[in-house]
Design a protein around this motif. Structure first.
Motif, mmCIF file in Angstrom:
data_model
loop_
_atom_site.group_PDB
_atom_site.id
_atom_site.type_symbol
_atom_site.label_atom_id
_atom_site.label_comp_id
_atom_site.label_asym_id
_atom_site.label_seq_id
_atom_site.Cartn_x
_atom_site.Cartn_y
_atom_site.Cartn_z
ATOM 1 N N LEU A 25 -13.940 -28.310 22.639
ATOM 2 C CA LEU A 25 -13.986 -29.029 21.357
ATOM 3 C C LEU A 25 -13.116 -28.351 20.305
ATOM 4 O O LEU A 25 -12.373 -29.006 19.575
ATOM 5 C CB LEU A 25 -15.435 -29.138 20.868
ATOM 6 C CG LEU A 25 -16.317 -30.051 21.732
ATOM 7 C CD1 LEU A 25 -17.748 -30.029 21.231
ATOM 8 C CD2 LEU A 25 -15.773 -31.479 21.718
ATOM 9 N N LEU A 26 -13.198 -27.024 20.259
ATOM 10 C CA LEU A 26 -12.389 -26.292 19.261
ATOM 11 C C LEU A 26 -10.910 -26.565 19.459
ATOM 12 O O LEU A 26 -10.177 -26.834 18.505
ATOM 13 C CB LEU A 26 -12.642 -24.786 19.383
ATOM 14 C CG LEU A 26 -13.830 -24.224 18.624
ATOM 15 C CD1 LEU A 26 -13.913 -22.719 18.829
ATOM 16 C CD2 LEU A 26 -13.707 -24.533 17.132
ATOM 17 N N HIS A 28 -9.488 -29.121 20.824
ATOM 18 C CA HIS A 28 -9.089 -30.475 20.436
ATOM 19 C C HIS A 28 -9.144 -30.687 18.932
ATOM 20 O O HIS A 28 -8.530 -31.610 18.420
ATOM 21 C CB HIS A 28 -9.929 -31.512 21.181
ATOM 22 C CG HIS A 28 -9.427 -31.730 22.574
ATOM 23 N ND1 HIS A 28 -9.764 -30.913 23.620
ATOM 24 C CD2 HIS A 28 -8.556 -32.635 23.082
ATOM 25 C CE1 HIS A 28 -9.153 -31.316 24.716
ATOM 26 N NE2 HIS A 28 -8.404 -32.358 24.417
ATOM 27 N N MET A 29 -9.905 -29.810 18.239
ATOM 28 C CA MET A 29 -9.941 -29.918 16.778
ATOM 29 C C MET A 29 -8.697 -29.297 16.131
ATOM 30 O O MET A 29 -8.368 -29.605 14.991
ATOM 31 C CB MET A 29 -11.180 -29.213 16.227
ATOM 32 C CG MET A 29 -12.425 -30.096 16.211
ATOM 33 S SD MET A 29 -13.907 -29.090 16.036
ATOM 34 C CE MET A 29 -13.575 -28.300 14.490
ATOM 35 N N THR A 30 -8.013 -28.399 16.852
ATOM 36 C CA THR A 30 -6.912 -27.667 16.223
ATOM 37 C C THR A 30 -5.658 -28.504 16.066
ATOM 38 O O THR A 30 -4.655 -28.015 15.565
ATOM 39 C CB THR A 30 -6.510 -26.429 17.026
ATOM 40 O OG1 THR A 30 -6.096 -26.868 18.318
ATOM 41 C CG2 THR A 30 -7.629 -25.437 17.136
ATOM 42 N N GLY A 31 -5.688 -29.723 16.550
ATOM 43 C CA GLY A 31 -4.499 -30.535 16.339
ATOM 44 C C GLY A 31 -4.069 -31.198 17.619
ATOM 45 O O GLY A 31 -4.626 -30.958 18.685
ATOM 46 N N ASP A 32 -3.065 -32.002 17.478
ATOM 47 C CA ASP A 32 -2.618 -32.871 18.543
ATOM 48 C C ASP A 32 -1.634 -32.109 19.439
ATOM 49 O O ASP A 32 -0.560 -31.732 18.990
ATOM 50 C CB ASP A 32 -1.927 -34.074 17.871
ATOM 51 C CG ASP A 32 -1.569 -35.136 18.860
ATOM 52 O OD1 ASP A 32 -1.525 -34.823 20.063
ATOM 53 O OD2 ASP A 32 -1.333 -36.267 18.429
ATOM 54 N N LEU A 60 -12.129 -38.732 23.896
ATOM 55 C CA LEU A 60 -12.420 -37.318 24.122
ATOM 56 C C LEU A 60 -13.436 -37.124 25.254
ATOM 57 O O LEU A 60 -13.277 -36.234 26.085
ATOM 58 C CB LEU A 60 -12.934 -36.693 22.822
ATOM 59 C CG LEU A 60 -12.739 -35.192 22.695
ATOM 60 C CD1 LEU A 60 -11.279 -34.826 22.817
ATOM 61 C CD2 LEU A 60 -13.280 -34.709 21.356
ATOM 62 N N TYR A 64 -13.051 -34.882 28.515
ATOM 63 C CA TYR A 64 -13.946 -33.765 28.822
ATOM 64 C C TYR A 64 -14.551 -33.939 30.213
ATOM 65 O O TYR A 64 -14.622 -32.984 30.990
ATOM 66 C CB TYR A 64 -15.061 -33.642 27.777
ATOM 67 C CG TYR A 64 -15.942 -32.458 28.087
ATOM 68 C CD1 TYR A 64 -15.493 -31.170 27.832
ATOM 69 C CD2 TYR A 64 -17.185 -32.622 28.676
ATOM 70 C CE1 TYR A 64 -16.265 -30.070 28.156
ATOM 71 C CE2 TYR A 64 -17.968 -31.530 29.011
ATOM 72 C CZ TYR A 64 -17.510 -30.252 28.747
ATOM 73 O OH TYR A 64 -18.261 -29.172 29.082
ATOM 74 N N ARG A 268 -0.399 -25.134 22.311
ATOM 75 C CA ARG A 268 -1.477 -26.062 22.641
ATOM 76 C C ARG A 268 -1.493 -26.345 24.147
ATOM 77 O O ARG A 268 -1.617 -27.484 24.574
ATOM 78 C CB ARG A 268 -1.329 -27.374 21.861
ATOM 79 C CG ARG A 268 -1.386 -27.215 20.354
ATOM 80 C CD ARG A 268 -2.745 -26.705 19.905
ATOM 81 N NE ARG A 268 -2.889 -26.739 18.463
ATOM 82 C CZ ARG A 268 -2.454 -25.785 17.634
ATOM 83 N NH1 ARG A 268 -1.860 -24.703 18.110
ATOM 84 N NH2 ARG A 268 -2.621 -25.895 16.334
ATOM 85 N N ALA B 385 -1.072 -26.771 13.205
ATOM 86 C CA ALA B 385 -1.896 -27.281 12.108
ATOM 87 C C ALA B 385 -1.017 -27.938 11.054
ATOM 88 O O ALA B 385 -1.370 -28.962 10.466
ATOM 89 C CB ALA B 385 -2.697 -26.138 11.501
ATOM 90 N N LYS B 388 0.067 -31.379 12.038
ATOM 91 C CA LYS B 388 -1.020 -32.331 11.816
ATOM 92 C C LYS B 388 -0.994 -32.818 10.362
ATOM 93 O O LYS B 388 -1.172 -34.009 10.089
ATOM 94 C CB LYS B 388 -2.343 -31.632 12.125
ATOM 95 C CG LYS B 388 -3.459 -32.557 12.518
ATOM 96 C CD LYS B 388 -4.676 -31.747 12.929
ATOM 97 C CE LYS B 388 -5.927 -32.596 12.915
ATOM 98 N NZ LYS B 388 -7.123 -31.779 13.141
#
Lengths: 305, 504
Positions: A25-26, A28-32, A60, A64, A268, B385, B388
């Motif tokens: 989750l972390l 996927h939260m950091t950006g594309d 998502l 996962y 990423r 970041a 984004k």
């Protein structure tokens, strides 16, 4: 004991699963990831094209589910930057990390503990004061600065050691020592204070009163009893060294997992990060388990039932 | 009889320099900052990778060290009709495994990039290709979907030619570690994150300058400099300006620097609610910057101001355009006219550690802006970041902001720069103007080189004098350190290619 070990193993598996969900989750939260994969000349059309090919356009939970069912079979997917198995790459970089971690750990234990003990035995002496001063300094100095100074002095000025890279022992000595300084100093200080506390206990006076030699009093009665917090910290140190010598790896161009993971986070490259976190988290869990078992040996009063 | 013998000696002496080229000798060790992730030449695109692959692989076209287009595996090429390019291949060239370099290999290699299964990031440079046609053993035709004059510059960077049989037979992992090409070197050994060892390719038609070249991967710049001065490596790239004096002072090493096509600029999100919707404000923001002070003091001379976003090496460069002058009084006047006499405040983003001295330069620029009442909050971000944030720029609730970017234009083309930063179809630009879009599209589809160049020069003029879509800054130099025994000239495209490094 066996029941305890089984219970701890089940806990470890649950823990690892939680770690993997959090990491997924972390990340996927950091950006594309697709944005990072293409340079800034990409058009929206190029970005959408690659997103589809890579499967990042799916919801998502679907991503996962796919990741988790593969991971259960030991398959962490293909690195998006290297185009080959992520776990394979992590394992390829792992020996270098273990080499450095074990080396730094050995420096910390073999130098830190004797220094701490000696300082405690000679409390208040010039040696003790010097030891305290040096260890404070070693904890305060940033390791990357020390590493750069080592390179300037031993490689550029003296020409004694190679300035970077992995190879024989001569490549290994500077990075391992630079990585160990903080841990070495912390162990020495902790050893000293633990030892001083134990030396004030009644049973030490008793042991001396029994007429035991000072050597046996110190090495058997004092050392063993002051070891429990030391073992805890040693376990943490080894865990930290296995997962966190990134800066030293970068400064010495050491091809370890830390550098691979930092590059992969920047790119990423999720599969590598997930594989590496899984491996390092497993290592940490195993070390913690080992520490708990050593407790039982050191202090049989600690009961697990 | 005696005479005949003499003639034979003379003849063989005459033939010697032509027939037998001296085999390369010696060894160089390079210390490079960027990581190499794969030797599969068709999957990824990045500057570090593009400095390694040309050692082992060859393209149809290439860039000479001075930046001009040359033929490599192509002997000649021409546009036979607006949608068809024809390439004649050099004859007698072999891959390092002995397979011939022929039209079938070209077709296979380009089709491999276009194959969706490859998920290639070079796809975007080849997507205009519709069909590849093998005319004969040494002739190949590229049919494009639309007329594409931009194809040759990209065929000088990507589209490495590989032997089809070998690349069909092996899996991806094997190919990523065991390259076969026709380049001057073969890859002998590669330890990821540590080193690559190149050896002269015995089948090569272009010889490397030395027999063995070793590239060590050293991410930390102070370590690279130490390794250079202590003699552990002979050449390093990405030398930070601040460390250049140490390299010069050692007595054993030199600083080698050359202006690269990496243009640095500040982009603006030009939308409703932004003070810089008004062109006078954009002009004022440009006039308030003292570019010379930044290039001299922050970049220590390793940068040169640009008028818009191209340097002199790029196709479509307009030599008549000068960088915006430093004129804070005029900037203040323009701001007052636009109704911002008291100035305004805004955020300006920059990625951490990505562009040479970027943060330091931007802080200097923010200081210069402050003198005309513009309060810039410099925000240093992690690259992913920041991307984004850039992508959220046109969302309603996002306050307009500025962002610092730099782009390596190894295609040396105006099109590449305009499409990436100025055109409204660009994913990273912040400027949308139908008139400029039409001019860019018109130039891109103009097939005649001379008139296309004119059109690009005109776009640059319009941007510089009328539209002011961005804050152009400078082109940074690529800075290298080299041992005095090294014989090497830096390239216009900023690449350090091991096969070109020699010994004195």
């Amino acid at each position: 004991m066996a029941g305890y070990v089984v219970k701890r193993l089940i806990q470890a598996i649950v823990l690892l699963k939680c770690v993997m969900i959090i990491v997924f989750l972390l990340l996927h939260m950091t950006g594309d990831p697709v944005l990072v994969m293409l340079d800034t000349d990409a058009t929206h059309e190029d970005i959408e094209h690659l997103r589809k090919l890579m499967g990042f356009d799916q919801p998502l939970h679907v991503q996962y589910g796919r990741f988790f069912s593969n991971a259960l079979q030991g398959n962490f997917g293909e690195s998006t930057e290297h185009g080959e198995s992520a776990m394979g790459l992590v394992l390829e970089h792992f020996p270098a990390t273990i080499e450095m971690a074990v080396g730094a750990f050995a420096f910390a234990v073999l130098i830190g503990i004797p220094f701490g003990c000696l300082a405690a035995f000679r409390e208040g002496s010039t040696y003790d004061k010097g030891c305290v001063g040096i260890t404070v300094l070693m904890q305060a100095v940033p390791d990357f600065w020390l590493a750069i100074m080592f390179i300037m002095f031993f490689s550029v000025t003296l020409g004694l050691l190679p300035s970077f890279g992995r190879g024989g022992w001569e490549h290994f000595i500077m990075p391992a020592f630079a990585a160990s300084t903080y841990h070495l100093a912390r162990l020495a200080r902790l050893m000293r204070s633990q030892m001083l506390e134990v030396l004030r206990q009644d049973y030490i006076t008793t042991a001396r009163a029994k007429g035991l030699s000072e050597k046996i009093v110190l090495m058997v009665h004092a050392l063993k009893n002051s070891s429990i917090p030391i073992v805890t910290v040693m376990g943490l140190d080894l865990g930290i060294l296995l997962g966190g010598t990134v800066i030293i790896e970068v400064v010495f161009a050491w091809p370890g997992v830390g550098r691979l993971v930092v590059d992969s986070i920047a790119n990423r490259d999720f599969p590598i990060v997930q594989a590496a976190v899984f491996l390092l988290a497993s290592g940490f869990v195993i070390i913690n388990l080992a520490v708990d078992l050593v407790y039982a040996y050191l202090d049989p009063r600690i009961s697990y039932e | 009889m005696k005479k005949l013998w003499l003639w034979m000696v003379v003849l063989s002496l005459l033939l010697l320099p032509v027939g037998v080229k001296a085999a390369p000798k010696g060894k160089v060790v390079l210390g490079m900052a960027g990581a190499l992730t794969t030797f599969d030449p068709h999957t990824f695109s990045s500057l570090p990778i593009s400095m390694h692959h040309p050692n082992v692989f060859e393209t149809l076209l290439a860039r000479a060290p001075d930046g001009s287009m040359t033929n490599q595996l192509a002997e000649s090429y021409k546009m036979v009709s607006p949608k068809v390019w024809e390439f004649k291949l050099r004859k007698g060239v072999k891959f390092s495994n002995g397979d011939p370099v022929n039209a079938a290999a070209v077709k296979f290699s380009f089709e491999r990039i276009l194959d969706p299964k490859m998920k290639s990031r070079q796809y975007r440079y080849f997507k205009s290709m519709a069909k590849l046609e093998v005319v004969d053993e040494h002739t190949v035709r590229i049919h494009t979907k639309k007329p594409d004059p931009m194809l040759p510059p990209f065929l000088a960077i990507y589209g490495f030619i590989v032997p089809p049989d070998y690349y069909k037979k092996h899996d991806k992992k094997h190919l990523s570690r065991n390259p076969v090409g026709s380049g001057p070197f073969v890859m002998k050994k590669w330890r990821k994150g540590q080193e690559v060892v190149y050896e002269a390719n015995p089948n090569a038609w272009r010889k490397p300058r030395v027999k063995t070249a070793v590239v060590k991967f050293i991410p930390e710049s102070t370590t690279r400099v130490s390794a250079l001065i202590s003699g552990d490596v002979d050449v390093i790239d990405n030398l930070p300006p601040a460390l250049s004096e140490r390299v010069r002072a050692s007595g054993k090493t030199d600083v080698i620097a050359k202006q690269s096509p990496r243009t640095n600029y500040i982009l603006m999100v030009i939308k409703e609610g932004a003070p810089w919707m008004d062109v006078r404000v954009r002009r004022a923001m440009n006039l308030a910057i003292n570019r010379e002070a930044i290039t001299k003091n922050v970049m220590m001379g390793f940068a040169k101001s640009v008028a818009i976003i191209q340097g002199p090496a790029s196709f479509g460069f307009n030599p008549e355009l000068k960088p915006y002058p430093y004129d804070p009084a005029q900037a203040k006047k323009l701001l007052a006219e636009a109704g911002f006499a008291k100035g305004f405040s805004f955020d300006v983003y920059i990625p951490r550690g990505r562009f040479m001295m970027g943060k330091e330069a931007l802080e200097g620029i923010a200081g210069q802006w402050a003198k005309v009442g513009l309060k810039a909050n410099v925000r240093v971000m992690e690259w992913g970041a920041m991307k984004k944030i850039i992508f959220s720029k046109y969302k309603k609730n996002v306050k307009p902001f500025l962002y610092y970017l730099a782009r390596m234009n190894t295609a040396f083309s105006a099109e590449h720069m305009f499409a990436g930063a100025i055109s409204s179809r660009s994913a990273y630009g912040g400027f949308r103007d139908k008139g400029v879009d039409a001019m860019i599209n018109d130039a891109r589809s103009t097939l005649d080189n001379k008139s296309r160049e004119k059109k690009y020069q005109e776009i640059a003029r319009v941007l510089r004098h009328e539209k002011v879509p961005i804050v152009p800054l400078y082109q940074t130099f690529r800075i290298f350190g080299a041992n005095k025994k090294i014989d090497w000239k830096p390239r216009a495209d900023g690449k350090l290619i091991a096969a070109e490094v020699g010994l004195k």
